[in-house]
Design an enzyme around this catalytic site. Sequence first.
Site, mmCIF file in Angstrom:
data_model
loop_
_atom_site.group_PDB
_atom_site.id
_atom_site.type_symbol
_atom_site.label_atom_id
_atom_site.label_comp_id
_atom_site.label_asym_id
_atom_site.label_seq_id
_atom_site.Cartn_x
_atom_site.Cartn_y
_atom_site.Cartn_z
ATOM 1 N N LEU A 11 60.935 41.053 20.317
ATOM 2 C CA LEU A 11 61.560 40.829 21.369
ATOM 3 C C LEU A 11 61.675 42.026 22.533
ATOM 4 O O LEU A 11 61.912 43.101 22.113
ATOM 5 C CB LEU A 11 63.153 40.584 21.429
ATOM 6 C CG LEU A 11 63.407 39.498 20.685
ATOM 7 C CD1 LEU A 11 65.179 38.932 20.646
ATOM 8 C CD2 LEU A 11 62.608 38.079 20.994
ATOM 9 N N ARG A 18 69.697 49.672 31.338
ATOM 10 C CA ARG A 18 70.428 50.896 31.307
ATOM 11 C C ARG A 18 69.539 51.913 31.311
ATOM 12 O O ARG A 18 69.776 53.275 31.100
ATOM 13 C CB ARG A 18 71.154 50.803 29.847
ATOM 14 C CG ARG A 18 72.397 49.837 29.834
ATOM 15 C CD ARG A 18 72.908 49.463 28.531
ATOM 16 N NE ARG A 18 72.112 48.516 28.138
ATOM 17 C CZ ARG A 18 72.607 48.024 26.864
ATOM 18 N NH1 ARG A 18 73.223 48.543 25.951
ATOM 19 N NH2 ARG A 18 71.699 46.945 26.293
ATOM 20 N N ASP A 104 63.354 47.422 21.096
ATOM 21 C CA ASP A 104 64.097 48.708 21.209
ATOM 22 C C ASP A 104 64.528 49.391 20.121
ATOM 23 O O ASP A 104 65.436 50.249 20.161
ATOM 24 C CB ASP A 104 65.161 48.606 22.566
ATOM 25 C CG ASP A 104 66.262 47.752 22.020
ATOM 26 O OD1 ASP A 104 66.205 47.011 21.075
ATOM 27 O OD2 ASP A 104 67.155 47.630 22.999
ATOM 28 N N GLU A 155 79.544 40.656 19.162
ATOM 29 C CA GLU A 155 79.322 41.428 20.220
ATOM 30 C C GLU A 155 80.317 42.387 20.546
ATOM 31 O O GLU A 155 81.463 41.799 20.723
ATOM 32 C CB GLU A 155 78.585 40.832 21.485
ATOM 33 C CG GLU A 155 77.206 40.316 21.116
ATOM 34 C CD GLU A 155 76.214 41.315 20.472
ATOM 35 O OE1 GLU A 155 75.930 42.056 21.092
ATOM 36 O OE2 GLU A 155 75.811 41.033 19.125
ATOM 37 N N TYR A 349 39.289 80.376 31.838
ATOM 38 C CA TYR A 349 39.298 79.070 32.109
ATOM 39 C C TYR A 349 37.962 78.526 31.710
ATOM 40 O O TYR A 349 36.986 78.962 32.302
ATOM 41 C CB TYR A 349 39.572 78.462 33.462
ATOM 42 C CG TYR A 349 39.072 76.918 33.518
ATOM 43 C CD1 TYR A 349 39.991 76.061 32.767
ATOM 44 C CD2 TYR A 349 38.278 76.629 34.307
ATOM 45 C CE1 TYR A 349 39.553 74.956 32.863
ATOM 46 C CE2 TYR A 349 37.957 75.038 34.283
ATOM 47 C CZ TYR A 349 38.444 74.174 33.686
ATOM 48 O OH TYR A 349 38.237 73.070 33.590
ATOM 49 N N ASN A 360 31.533 86.658 23.215
ATOM 50 C CA ASN A 360 32.651 87.078 23.859
ATOM 51 C C ASN A 360 32.991 86.906 25.410
ATOM 52 O O ASN A 360 32.142 87.160 26.318
ATOM 53 C CB ASN A 360 32.528 88.647 23.582
ATOM 54 C CG ASN A 360 33.887 89.237 23.781
ATOM 55 O OD1 ASN A 360 34.876 88.890 24.613
ATOM 56 N ND2 ASN A 360 34.384 89.984 22.623
ATOM 57 N N SER A 388 34.665 91.141 32.205
ATOM 58 C CA SER A 388 35.955 90.638 32.711
ATOM 59 C C SER A 388 35.673 90.188 34.319
ATOM 60 O O SER A 388 34.847 90.588 34.915
ATOM 61 C CB SER A 388 36.833 91.579 32.682
ATOM 62 O OG SER A 388 37.149 92.220 31.526
#
Length: 449
Positions: A11, A18, A104, A155, A349, A360, A388
């Site tokens: 189901l 909620r 659920d 319930e 990056y 390197n 660098s």
Amino acid sequence: MSDRHIAVIVLAAGLGTRMKSAKPKVMHPLAGRPMVRHLLETVEQLEPEKIVCVIGEDMDGVRETVAPVPCVIQKERLGTGHAVLAAEKTLAGFSGDILILYGDSPLISFETLSAHKTARAAGHAVAVLGFDAEEPGAYGRLIMNASDTLEAIIEAKDATPEQAAISFCNSGVMMADSEVLWKLLNRVGNDNAKGEYYLTDIVALARADGLTCAAVEGDEYELVGINDRVELALAETLVQAHLRMRAMVGGATLTDPETVYFSYDTKIGQDVVIGPHVVFGPGVTIEDNVEIRAYSHIEAAHVKPGAIIGPFARLRPGADIGPDVHIGNFVEVKNAVIEEGAKANHLAYIGDARVGAGANIGAGTITCNYDGYFKTHTDIGAGAFIGSNTALVAPVKIGDGASIGAGSVITKDVAADSLALERSEQKELAGAAKKIRERKAAKKAKSKN
Ligand code: UD1
Ligand code: MG
């Protein structure tokens, strides 16, 4: 009797009010996949003859997620009993046991499902899986009788204070003979606090017909229902605890297990060491002897033996990290192959690229892979040295053993073993710094007088 055929109804049509979400409740993820998929994966191990999922009209996303499991539509949400009836036509030709599960409550284990199947096989008309709840709250209460069989499910909203004090609760997992189920369900009414057709009412109806019902006790942790974000967070905690245990039992060291987050499919080899605060998104494989240092974030990436990742590294989809590679702090890798022994230790990056063995990558290196329209590739040869703060403007190819001087913006290919520099010439004015310093100091002293 234990060889009876099984059909499963899941189901998932409820609005999930909620949850306060535009997304159907069963689509909310646990460990990186929708909760309903967790449930289906377990159910499939039972090898049922049929599985049907009951969904609402506006739930195409759920339909796609559960495929190839077929869906039936419950047009109006009139309760769990009404929802099961939506599957009646689809299962018309089926004779055997019908197992009903709630989308659920996705954490049930195969072992518990099997035990439940055995209980039903003992001959009770309906078998319900219950658990002793620490906080019974909104769960349905299981009312047992003197012969220790199940008399009714009440319930929470309909319970008397005495009934509400019962801690033995309904998990929602139910199994009944197909013929009995359809007969009983068609007699369920909606005269209750919610005005809904409760599936749970079939127990009292079965008892009224002189049939017996069983309640089998399971583990609360497997049977929690997820109705709001607080319960979702609780379920995530339970899943994570299981996944951490699985990694450790499999031979990984987790320095601070409770701070590591796995996805349902994270594969971790042996003698892997995972530091604190590491997050694994879906699709990650970590091979043996890898070290993942603190605060790294890894998704859809493959890390080969002996590599060291982090601290503070980010591996995005398609990062393929070779053996003994080092990816250090604040390095992001996306859709890139980093070959054996290469190093990118700080602030870089690397996207849409290949980095050859032993190369390197200096601090501040950026592969400029995107011009706002297209993504293009950077190829860095084996043993290359990238100084660098280099910008490698893709598409570009750096030959094996080439060196790039720090601060260069490289737009053209560099041949193997060449040194490429791209920066303006350095000027030096002898004594100029001292002169400026003295002039400024004198000016400042004067302004104070
Ligand atoms: C239900 C049970 C309760 C049990 C608890 C366990 C009933 C009446 N109550 O309460 O006894 O302790 O689960 O978690 O069954 N659904 C539909 N269509 C509907 C209504 C619900 O498909 O019209 C689905 C929901 O998507 C959900 C499941 O049925 O997956 C359960 O519904 P929910 O509203 O969450 O029931 P609970 O109040 O949790
Ligand atoms: Mg529920």
